[in-house]
Design an enzyme around this catalytic site. Sequence first.
Site, PDB file in Angstrom:
ATOM      1  N   GLY A  11       0.813  -1.214   0.000  1.00  0.00           N
ATOM      2  CA  GLY A  11       0.000   0.000   0.000  1.00  0.00           C
ATOM      3  C   GLY A  11       0.840   1.255   0.000  1.00  0.00           C
ATOM      4  N   SER A  14       5.355  -6.061   0.854  1.00  0.00           N
ATOM      5  CA  SER A  14       5.649  -4.636   0.744  1.00  0.00           C
ATOM      6  C   SER A  14       5.420  -3.932   2.076  1.00  0.00           C
ATOM      7  CB  SER A  14       4.791  -4.030  -0.377  1.00  0.00           C
ATOM      8  OG  SER A  14       5.248  -2.744  -0.698  1.00  0.00           O
ATOM      9  N   LYS A  46      17.569   7.832  -3.015  1.00  0.00           N
ATOM     10  CA  LYS A  46      17.177   8.427  -1.734  1.00  0.00           C
ATOM     11  C   LYS A  46      15.993   7.678  -1.137  1.00  0.00           C
ATOM     12  CE  LYS A  46      16.741  12.868  -1.504  1.00  0.00           C
ATOM     13  NZ  LYS A  46      16.376  14.245  -1.905  1.00  0.00           N
TER      14      LYS A  46
END
Length: 471
Positions: A79, A111, A177
């Site tokens: 998500g 995830s 980053k």
Amino acid sequence: MMRGCWLLVLMLGWLVPLASLRADAPVAGAAAAPSAMVARITLDGPIGPAAAEYFDDAAQRAVADGAVAIVLQLDTPGGLSDSMRQIISRMLALDVPVLVYVAPGGARAASAGTYILYAGQIAAMAPATHLGAATPVSLGGATPMPLPVPKAEEPAKAGSAAPPAPDEAGNSAESNKVLNDAIAYIRSLAQLRGRNAAWAEQAVRGAATLTASEAAQQHVIDFVASDTADLLAKADGRKVQVGERSVTLQLKGASVRDYAPGARTRFLGIITNPTIAYLLLLGGIFGLALEAMHPGAMLPGIVGAISLLVGLYALQLLPVNYAGLALMALGIGLLVAEAVNPTVGAFGVGGLVAFVIGSVMLMKTGVPGYAVNLGVIGGIAVGFAALLGTVVWLVFRARRTQLFGGDAAMVEETGRLLEPVVAGGESWAMLHGERWRVRCAVDLPAGAAVRVVSRQGLLLQVEPAPAEATV
């Protein structure tokens, strides 16, 4: 004197039973003490604003109800990063331990779910579940997968910076980053809970995955539990850190209370579904367009305004690509222009292309569960194409249709003279039930059939009609 003695005896007779009842009260209360209560919160589906609000609200209610622990049952494909961090921040701020449990069988903590699993004081999984694939995805497009890091003989030291991926991998400074920030975040959670930080880094850097049994062997989770009762039994007696306190879990035999999402959370979950938000946006725009073309209809304008406002509220909670939104607006504008002022399809075709491209771009972020359903886009595009084809067909048919008004509509019409006419003179004739002033180049008697040749204002130029003409 005797009366006073009897009064003292009666008072003592009342006080002694009361004192014995007061002394026995704590023992009775201890024997009747209710069992501990554990709250269960279920996150099933993509992690988004609705899921974050649901967890925050349910956790507050559970703590207020006196829950000694919270079981967060998880089954998610991933998500949004902001929603995931909101859930984890709330977990770390709670005064009760959180047991994150990936269940039932076949569930996953992929995830964003992997980060949440690492954040719990207890991490457990049901058999036939898995976790991992925690590589972040940029909202501006797909993040190229980093090249695998060569295996070193010694594990990476805590706090060490990850070596940058080669330029040929396609990574930009921005994606590096984002990647390094995610690695540092999950490593900090692993160090906080004393879990395998090296594998956590691989789950982010290389999208590594593990099954439940493999995760237990590699100390990614604490244990494998078959159900919630087994989870509580195996967690009982373990020492965990809750804030600055060390707490020993006493969960064996505790009752489990489910906390379902409230009405507001369910509503938020519906409208923040990207496909629903997309349909609300379209419905709002077309409702206002119908109201503009048919002033006073009221219903299209009211429904359109409500749908548009709700859709815009949902969009500000979702990762929206504003270039896609602008293309959608342009496409709808061109389609409306085609309907109002037909251009043989030029505006319509351009609007349809812009609308489809914008719809595909609108929320294509690579985040599981957060993209508009392509079938819905295709169905709406086919509907618009059919509408466009109908408009163009009507335009061409109208050009071939006989005119029913104006000067040209009177040409070739037939009627009968009401009065005789001399060559070059004027008279009156009946055409379509109306009296018209007519001029003819030849002599004609009253009742003769005439045909209109041209019109000059209210005067018709006529000639004798063919013999087969009827009026």
